[in-house]
Design a protein around this motif. Sequence first.
Motif, mmCIF file in Angstrom:
data_model
loop_
_atom_site.group_PDB
_atom_site.id
_atom_site.type_symbol
_atom_site.label_atom_id
_atom_site.label_comp_id
_atom_site.label_asym_id
_atom_site.label_seq_id
_atom_site.Cartn_x
_atom_site.Cartn_y
_atom_site.Cartn_z
ATOM 1 N N SER A 30 0.798 -1.224 0.000
ATOM 2 C CA SER A 30 0.000 0.000 0.000
ATOM 3 C C SER A 30 0.833 1.278 0.000
ATOM 4 O O SER A 30 0.284 2.364 -0.197
ATOM 5 N N SER A 31 2.116 1.188 0.200
ATOM 6 C CA SER A 31 2.970 2.366 0.231
ATOM 7 C C SER A 31 3.931 2.424 -0.958
ATOM 8 O O SER A 31 4.823 3.281 -0.990
ATOM 9 N N ARG A 32 3.751 1.552 -1.920
ATOM 10 C CA ARG A 32 4.645 1.496 -3.067
ATOM 11 C C ARG A 32 3.872 1.550 -4.387
ATOM 12 O O ARG A 32 2.750 1.056 -4.481
ATOM 13 N N ALA A 33 4.519 2.106 -5.385
ATOM 14 C CA ALA A 33 3.961 2.047 -6.730
ATOM 15 C C ALA A 33 4.043 0.617 -7.263
ATOM 16 O O ALA A 33 4.871 -0.183 -6.797
ATOM 17 N N MET A 34 3.178 0.315 -8.225
ATOM 18 C CA MET A 34 3.174 -0.998 -8.872
ATOM 19 C C MET A 34 3.262 -0.810 -10.384
ATOM 20 O O MET A 34 2.771 0.172 -10.930
ATOM 21 N N GLY A 35 3.857 -1.774 -11.028
ATOM 22 C CA GLY A 35 3.983 -1.702 -12.473
ATOM 23 C C GLY A 35 3.682 -3.025 -13.142
ATOM 24 O O GLY A 35 3.731 -4.084 -12.516
ATOM 25 N N TRP A 36 3.353 -2.916 -14.424
ATOM 26 C CA TRP A 36 3.221 -4.089 -15.280
ATOM 27 C C TRP A 36 4.233 -3.962 -16.415
ATOM 28 O O TRP A 36 4.369 -2.889 -17.023
ATOM 29 N N PHE A 37 4.883 -5.055 -16.700
ATOM 30 C CA PHE A 37 5.839 -5.136 -17.804
ATOM 31 C C PHE A 37 5.516 -6.381 -18.624
ATOM 32 O O PHE A 37 4.785 -7.254 -18.162
ATOM 33 N N ARG A 38 6.042 -6.450 -19.815
ATOM 34 C CA ARG A 38 5.804 -7.640 -20.635
ATOM 35 C C ARG A 38 7.039 -7.980 -21.446
ATOM 36 O O ARG A 38 7.882 -7.114 -21.736
#
Length: 124
Positions: A30-38
């Motif tokens: 809840s305190s961090r950014a999240m990302g999607w990669f491919r």
Amino acid sequence: QVQLVESGGGLVQAGGSLRLSCAASGRAFSSRAMGWFRQAPGNEREFVSAINYKGNAPLYADSVKGRLTISRDNAKNTVYLQMDGLKLADTADYYCALSAYYSESSAQEDYEYWGQGTQVTVSS
């Protein structure tokens, strides 16, 4: 220690939709950014989308703008990637990642933990 588990991948026809999910363990979510990669076969891993710790100000690669939507539910420790209007070029293994920072970023070096990936195959 953080574990990230992706789900929701599969085979879909061009123009179709999929919703990827990434469930995270641990308190950092809840305190961090999240990302999607491919990563497509024969290609390097590339940025798809990211979202900050609050769940606003999403960031997208130009190739997916207007078709993919990132969101997160901090109460469920889960980040989502809604994929609409899928194209053959979207075929790849999709990875979610937990950033070391609270702001969204497209830089892979900003991400500290990675999931194992889920496969998305778009057919004609």
